[in-house]
Write a protein that holds these residues in place. Structure first.
Motif, PDB file in Angstrom:
ATOM      1  N   ARG A  90       9.761   3.824  -7.317  1.00 56.05           N
ATOM      2  CA  ARG A  90       8.440   4.065  -6.724  1.00 56.05           C
ATOM      3  C   ARG A  90       7.352   3.452  -7.609  1.00 56.05           C
ATOM      4  O   ARG A  90       6.441   2.794  -7.115  1.00 56.05           O
ATOM      5  CB  ARG A  90       8.194   5.558  -6.541  1.00 56.05           C
ATOM      6  CG  ARG A  90       6.781   5.847  -5.998  1.00 56.05           C
ATOM      7  CD  ARG A  90       6.504   7.311  -5.958  1.00 56.05           C
ATOM      8  NE  ARG A  90       7.091   7.865  -4.753  1.00 56.05           N
ATOM      9  CZ  ARG A  90       6.828   9.080  -4.304  1.00 56.05           C
ATOM     10  NH1 ARG A  90       6.012   9.876  -4.955  1.00 56.05           N
ATOM     11  NH2 ARG A  90       7.387   9.516  -3.197  1.00 56.05           N
ATOM     12  N   ASP A  91       7.452   3.671  -8.927  1.00 58.59           N
ATOM     13  CA  ASP A  91       6.479   3.091  -9.855  1.00 58.59           C
ATOM     14  C   ASP A  91       6.461   1.566  -9.752  1.00 58.59           C
ATOM     15  O   ASP A  91       5.394   0.950  -9.726  1.00 58.59           O
ATOM     16  CB  ASP A  91       6.777   3.507 -11.299  1.00 58.59           C
ATOM     17  CG  ASP A  91       6.488   4.974 -11.581  1.00 58.59           C
ATOM     18  OD1 ASP A  91       5.809   5.625 -10.748  1.00 58.59           O
ATOM     19  OD2 ASP A  91       6.957   5.472 -12.623  1.00 58.59           O
ATOM     20  N   ALA A  92       7.648   0.965  -9.701  1.00 57.80           N
ATOM     21  CA  ALA A  92       7.741  -0.499  -9.583  1.00 57.80           C
ATOM     22  C   ALA A  92       7.096  -0.966  -8.285  1.00 57.80           C
ATOM     23  O   ALA A  92       6.379  -1.976  -8.259  1.00 57.80           O
ATOM     24  CB  ALA A  92       9.203  -0.948  -9.658  1.00 57.80           C
ATOM     25  N   MET A  93       7.336  -0.241  -7.191  1.00 55.90           N
ATOM     26  CA  MET A  93       6.758  -0.588  -5.890  1.00 55.90           C
ATOM     27  C   MET A  93       5.236  -0.521  -5.945  1.00 55.90           C
ATOM     28  O   MET A  93       4.543  -1.437  -5.498  1.00 55.90           O
ATOM     29  CB  MET A  93       7.288   0.345  -4.806  1.00 55.90           C
ATOM     30  CG  MET A  93       6.671   0.127  -3.441  1.00 55.90           C
ATOM     31  SD  MET A  93       6.933   1.536  -2.323  1.00 55.90           S
ATOM     32  CE  MET A  93       5.918   2.793  -3.091  1.00 55.90           C
ATOM     33  N   GLU A  95       3.264  -0.695  -8.598  1.00 59.04           N
ATOM     34  CA  GLU A  95       2.765  -1.773  -9.450  1.00 59.04           C
ATOM     35  C   GLU A  95       2.757  -3.105  -8.707  1.00 59.04           C
ATOM     36  O   GLU A  95       1.806  -3.886  -8.826  1.00 59.04           O
ATOM     37  CB  GLU A  95       3.607  -1.881 -10.724  1.00 59.04           C
ATOM     38  CG  GLU A  95       3.383  -0.740 -11.689  1.00 59.04           C
ATOM     39  CD  GLU A  95       4.364  -0.722 -12.850  1.00 59.04           C
ATOM     40  OE1 GLU A  95       5.075  -1.729 -13.067  1.00 59.04           O
ATOM     41  OE2 GLU A  95       4.419   0.305 -13.545  1.00 59.04           O
ATOM     42  N   GLN A  96       3.815  -3.370  -7.953  1.00 57.47           N
ATOM     43  CA  GLN A  96       3.890  -4.622  -7.185  1.00 57.47           C
ATOM     44  C   GLN A  96       2.791  -4.666  -6.123  1.00 57.47           C
ATOM     45  O   GLN A  96       2.142  -5.697  -5.937  1.00 57.47           O
ATOM     46  CB  GLN A  96       5.273  -4.767  -6.528  1.00 57.47           C
ATOM     47  CG  GLN A  96       5.482  -6.098  -5.858  1.00 57.47           C
ATOM     48  CD  GLN A  96       5.385  -7.261  -6.830  1.00 57.47           C
ATOM     49  OE1 GLN A  96       5.778  -7.164  -7.989  1.00 57.47           O
ATOM     50  NE2 GLN A  96       4.850  -8.368  -6.370  1.00 57.47           N
ATOM     51  N   MET A  97       2.563  -3.552  -5.455  1.00 56.23           N
ATOM     52  CA  MET A  97       1.511  -3.490  -4.440  1.00 56.23           C
ATOM     53  C   MET A  97       0.136  -3.681  -5.066  1.00 56.23           C
ATOM     54  O   MET A  97      -0.725  -4.349  -4.488  1.00 56.23           O
ATOM     55  CB  MET A  97       1.586  -2.163  -3.685  1.00 56.23           C
ATOM     56  CG  MET A  97       2.818  -2.036  -2.811  1.00 56.23           C
ATOM     57  SD  MET A  97       2.985  -0.400  -2.099  1.00 56.23           S
ATOM     58  CE  MET A  97       1.833  -0.522  -0.747  1.00 56.23           C
ATOM     59  N   GLU A  98      -0.071  -3.105  -6.257  1.00 47.98           N
ATOM     60  CA  GLU A  98      -1.353  -3.274  -6.954  1.00 47.98           C
ATOM     61  C   GLU A  98      -1.582  -4.734  -7.317  1.00 47.98           C
ATOM     62  O   GLU A  98      -2.700  -5.249  -7.174  1.00 47.98           O
ATOM     63  CB  GLU A  98      -1.403  -2.393  -8.206  1.00 47.98           C
ATOM     64  CG  GLU A  98      -1.577  -0.922  -7.896  1.00 47.98           C
ATOM     65  CD  GLU A  98      -1.393  -0.015  -9.107  1.00 47.98           C
ATOM     66  OE1 GLU A  98      -0.848  -0.469 -10.152  1.00 47.98           O
ATOM     67  OE2 GLU A  98      -1.801   1.161  -9.012  1.00 47.98           O
ATOM     68  N   LYS A  99      -0.530  -5.427  -7.782  1.00 51.41           N
ATOM     69  CA  LYS A  99      -0.646  -6.854  -8.096  1.00 51.41           C
ATOM     70  C   LYS A  99      -1.030  -7.653  -6.859  1.00 51.41           C
ATOM     71  O   LYS A  99      -1.890  -8.531  -6.916  1.00 51.41           O
ATOM     72  CB  LYS A  99       0.668  -7.397  -8.667  1.00 51.41           C
ATOM     73  CG  LYS A  99       0.945  -7.005 -10.087  1.00 51.41           C
ATOM     74  CD  LYS A  99       2.271  -7.611 -10.531  1.00 51.41           C
ATOM     75  CE  LYS A  99       2.694  -7.122 -11.880  1.00 51.41           C
ATOM     76  NZ  LYS A  99       4.011  -7.644 -12.258  1.00 51.41           N
ATOM     77  N   GLN A 100      -0.361  -7.351  -5.741  1.00 55.36           N
ATOM     78  CA  GLN A 100      -0.669  -8.058  -4.497  1.00 55.36           C
ATOM     79  C   GLN A 100      -2.101  -7.783  -4.056  1.00 55.36           C
ATOM     80  O   GLN A 100      -2.811  -8.690  -3.623  1.00 55.36           O
ATOM     81  CB  GLN A 100       0.323  -7.672  -3.397  1.00 55.36           C
ATOM     82  CG  GLN A 100       1.714  -8.204  -3.649  1.00 55.36           C
ATOM     83  CD  GLN A 100       2.736  -7.690  -2.654  1.00 55.36           C
ATOM     84  OE1 GLN A 100       2.518  -6.704  -1.967  1.00 55.36           O
ATOM     85  NE2 GLN A 100       3.873  -8.367  -2.582  1.00 55.36           N
ATOM     86  N   ASP A 102      -4.615  -6.982  -6.017  1.00 56.68           N
ATOM     87  CA  ASP A 102      -5.500  -7.701  -6.934  1.00 56.68           C
ATOM     88  C   ASP A 102      -5.593  -9.176  -6.560  1.00 56.68           C
ATOM     89  O   ASP A 102      -6.672  -9.772  -6.618  1.00 56.68           O
ATOM     90  CB  ASP A 102      -5.026  -7.547  -8.380  1.00 56.68           C
ATOM     91  CG  ASP A 102      -5.266  -6.151  -8.939  1.00 56.68           C
ATOM     92  OD1 ASP A 102      -6.053  -5.380  -8.329  1.00 56.68           O
ATOM     93  OD2 ASP A 102      -4.647  -5.815  -9.974  1.00 56.68           O
ATOM     94  N   LYS A 103      -4.463  -9.776  -6.173  1.00 56.33           N
ATOM     95  CA  LYS A 103      -4.466 -11.186  -5.748  1.00 56.33           C
ATOM     96  C   LYS A 103      -5.343 -11.366  -4.513  1.00 56.33           C
ATOM     97  O   LYS A 103      -6.141 -12.299  -4.442  1.00 56.33           O
ATOM     98  CB  LYS A 103      -3.046 -11.672  -5.440  1.00 56.33           C
ATOM     99  CG  LYS A 103      -2.217 -11.956  -6.646  1.00 56.33           C
ATOM    100  CD  LYS A 103      -0.825 -12.431  -6.239  1.00 56.33           C
ATOM    101  CE  LYS A 103       0.094 -12.532  -7.428  1.00 56.33           C
ATOM    102  NZ  LYS A 103       1.461 -12.887  -7.023  1.00 56.33           N
TER     103      LYS A 103
END
Length: 114
Positions: A90-93, A95-100, A102-103
């Motif tokens: 869940r944490d990895a998911m 973090e990945q969503m936050e990166k997307q 931010d992009k």
């Protein structure tokens, strides 16, 4: 090499139980306490037969254990590491969503600067 392939197959089979949001919710509920089917159904606002089906899948995979007390069946996690692994995923998911996100924000703000 064959035993490693078999381990990957077993790993994938084990993780299949997490492919359902209700089973993940059950996993989190049982992470804090042992609960009977009726309590799980009530907390999730889901019918008892539906919860029983999900628990049967989780029991088959060895994720939960069951204890009978009178007419009630109480469920608990067989291994707390299963919940920990789910929380890491869940944490990895997130973090990945936050990166997307931010992009997208940076692309959007670049568009306004022109």
């Amino acid at each position: 090499m064959q035993s490693e392939k078999e381990l990957f197959k077993l790993h994938a089979e084990f993780c299949k139980f997490m492919a359902n949001p209700k089973r993940i919710e059950i996993l989190f509920l049982l992470g804090t306490q042992e609960l009977c089917v009726e309590e799980i159904a009530s907390k999730m606002d889901v019918k008892i037969p539906n919860i029983s089906q999900h628990l049967a899948v989780m029991r088959e995979k060895g994720v939960v254990t069951v204890r009978r007390e009178g007419t009630k069946m109480y469920y608990s996690l067989d291994n707390p590491k299963t919940l920990q692994a789910c929380m890491i995923m869940r944490d990895a998911m997130v973090e990945q969503m936050e990166k997307q996100f931010d992009k997208i924000k940076s692309i959007r703000s670049e568009g306004f600067e022109k």
